[in-house]
Design a protein around this motif. Structure first.
Motif, short mmCIF file in Angstrom:
data_model
loop_
_atom_site.label_atom_id
_atom_site.label_comp_id
_atom_site.label_asym_id
_atom_site.label_seq_id
_atom_site.Cartn_x
_atom_site.Cartn_y
_atom_site.Cartn_z
N GLY A 30 16.71 -36.54 69.42
CA GLY A 30 15.40 -36.43 68.78
C GLY A 30 15.50 -36.27 67.28
N TYR A 31 15.70 -37.36 66.56
CA TYR A 31 15.80 -37.29 65.11
C TYR A 31 14.42 -37.12 64.50
CZ TYR A 31 20.52 -38.90 65.88
OH TYR A 31 21.81 -39.00 66.31
N GLU A 32 14.33 -36.21 63.57
CA GLU A 32 13.07 -35.87 62.92
C GLU A 32 12.38 -37.10 62.31
OE1 GLU A 32 11.47 -32.96 59.34
OE2 GLU A 32 13.55 -32.85 59.94
N HIS A 33 13.17 -37.98 61.71
CA HIS A 33 12.61 -39.16 61.05
C HIS A 33 12.93 -40.44 61.81
CE1 HIS A 33 11.38 -36.76 57.63
NE2 HIS A 33 12.58 -36.21 57.65
N GLY A 34 13.29 -40.32 63.07
CA GLY A 34 13.58 -41.48 63.91
C GLY A 34 15.04 -41.90 63.86
N PHE A 35 15.41 -42.71 64.82
CA PHE A 35 16.78 -43.20 64.93
C PHE A 35 17.03 -44.29 63.89
CE2 PHE A 35 19.81 -46.18 67.05
CZ PHE A 35 20.92 -45.40 66.89
N ARG A 36 18.11 -44.13 63.12
CA ARG A 36 18.44 -45.07 62.04
C ARG A 36 19.80 -45.72 62.24
NH1 ARG A 36 19.34 -43.03 57.14
NH2 ARG A 36 18.80 -45.02 56.26
N GLY A 37 20.36 -45.64 63.44
CA GLY A 37 21.66 -46.24 63.69
C GLY A 37 22.77 -45.22 63.58
N CYS A 38 23.98 -45.71 63.53
CA CYS A 38 25.16 -44.86 63.47
C CYS A 38 25.22 -44.18 62.10
CB CYS A 38 26.41 -45.70 63.71
SG CYS A 38 27.95 -44.78 63.50
N GLY A 39 25.16 -42.87 62.09
CA GLY A 39 25.21 -42.11 60.85
C GLY A 39 26.51 -42.34 60.09
N LEU A 40 27.60 -42.57 60.81
CA LEU A 40 28.88 -42.81 60.16
C LEU A 40 28.87 -44.17 59.46
CD1 LEU A 40 31.22 -41.37 62.91
CD2 LEU A 40 30.87 -40.44 60.63
N LEU A 41 28.38 -45.20 60.13
CA LEU A 41 28.32 -46.52 59.49
C LEU A 41 27.33 -46.53 58.34
CD1 LEU A 41 28.52 -49.09 62.44
CD2 LEU A 41 30.28 -48.51 60.76
N ASN A 42 26.22 -45.83 58.52
CA ASN A 42 25.24 -45.76 57.42
C ASN A 42 25.88 -45.13 56.19
OD1 ASN A 42 23.36 -46.76 59.23
ND2 ASN A 42 22.29 -44.83 59.51
N ALA A 43 26.63 -44.08 56.40
CA ALA A 43 27.30 -43.41 55.28
C ALA A 43 28.35 -44.31 54.65
CB ALA A 43 27.94 -42.10 55.75
N ALA A 44 29.16 -44.96 55.48
CA ALA A 44 30.21 -45.84 54.96
C ALA A 44 29.62 -46.96 54.11
CB ALA A 44 31.04 -46.42 56.10
N ALA A 45 28.45 -47.45 54.49
CA ALA A 45 27.81 -48.52 53.73
C ALA A 45 27.43 -48.06 52.33
CB ALA A 45 26.58 -49.03 54.47
N GLU A 46 27.22 -46.78 52.16
CA GLU A 46 26.86 -46.23 50.85
C GLU A 46 28.06 -45.86 49.98
OE1 GLU A 46 23.55 -43.53 50.28
OE2 GLU A 46 23.34 -43.48 52.47
N LEU A 47 29.20 -45.69 50.60
CA LEU A 47 30.37 -45.21 49.87
C LEU A 47 31.16 -46.38 49.28
CD1 LEU A 47 31.54 -42.51 52.43
CD2 LEU A 47 30.23 -42.15 50.33
N PRO A 48 31.68 -46.23 48.08
CA PRO A 48 32.45 -47.32 47.48
C PRO A 48 33.78 -47.53 48.19
CG PRO A 48 32.54 -45.36 46.09
CD PRO A 48 31.58 -45.05 47.20
N ALA A 49 34.30 -48.75 48.07
CA ALA A 49 35.61 -49.04 48.63
C ALA A 49 36.62 -48.03 48.09
CB ALA A 49 36.03 -50.46 48.25
N GLY A 50 37.48 -47.57 48.97
CA GLY A 50 38.49 -46.60 48.57
C GLY A 50 38.06 -45.15 48.66
#
Length: 193
Positions: free
Chosen positions: A101-121
């Motif tokens: 039950g996510y407060e703002h709804g399901f947005r996919g894999c939190g780990l992949l979402n985070a990785a997409a924001e982080l720079p290479a390396g």
């Protein structure tokens, strides 16, 4: 008798809980440390007493997400009785994540979402890559009880790709239907061995 948490541990867990909610709902880049501190209800110094920087907080968040998924998997695995059940325990852990039950709804894999924001390396990307590799290794281990190691490795990779695609699309659509469809496909693939 319950032992009270030390103030430092209490502040750390409050900060991690707040970061988890905010990072998942709004993204890492869009969430400043002041927002995390305010959400946690702790003093600003608590952040720096527990994490060397926002990067340290992000790394701890990613590690906590990984541990959270492992707990979901272990709980499901405890109810399984065979290798097929072991594979499906992994799939069900993905479903449990999607149906939380996510407060703002399901947005996919939190780990992949985070990785997409982080720079290479970025070290955080290594945490995410390690998690995904561990999921594939767990799949392979269960599948090795059903077939030879070469076929188990190939099928584990295919199932991993199917799960990652399904959770990404489910996050885009905001519901778990595609993960249920992936589970059906995976069940057929594994039972055919």
């Amino acid at each position: 008798m319950e032992v009270p948490l030390s103030p430092r541990l209490d502040a750390r867990s409050k900060l991690l809980d707040a970061a988890a909610r905010l990072f998942y709902a709004h993204g890492i880049s869009a969430t400043g440390i002041d927002a995390v501190i305010a959400e946690a209800g702790v003093a600003k110094m608590s952040l720096y007493n527990n994490f060397e920087s926002k990067s340290g907080l992000v790394a701890a968040y990613l590690q906590a997400r990984h541990e959270e998924w492992l707990e979901l998997y272990r709980a499901r695995l405890g109810a399984s009785s065979d290798p097929v059940g072991g594979v499906l325990a992994i799939v069900d852990a993905y479903l449990d994540h999607a149906e939380a039950g996510y407060e703002h709804g399901f947005r996919g894999c939190g780990l992949l979402n985070a990785a997409a924001e982080l720079p290479a390396g970025d070290p955080g990307r290594s945490i995410v890559a390690g998690h995904k590799a561990q999921v594939e290794d767990l799949l392979r281990e269960h599948l090795e009880s059903l077939t030879d190691s070469r076929q188990a490795a190939a099928l584990a990779e295919q199932i991993s790709f199917l799960l990652e695609g399904a959770i990404s699309r489910a996050g885009l659509e905001g519901h778990s239907e595609l993960l249920h469809r992936a589970k059906s496909l995976i069940t057929s693939m594994v039972r055919a061995l």
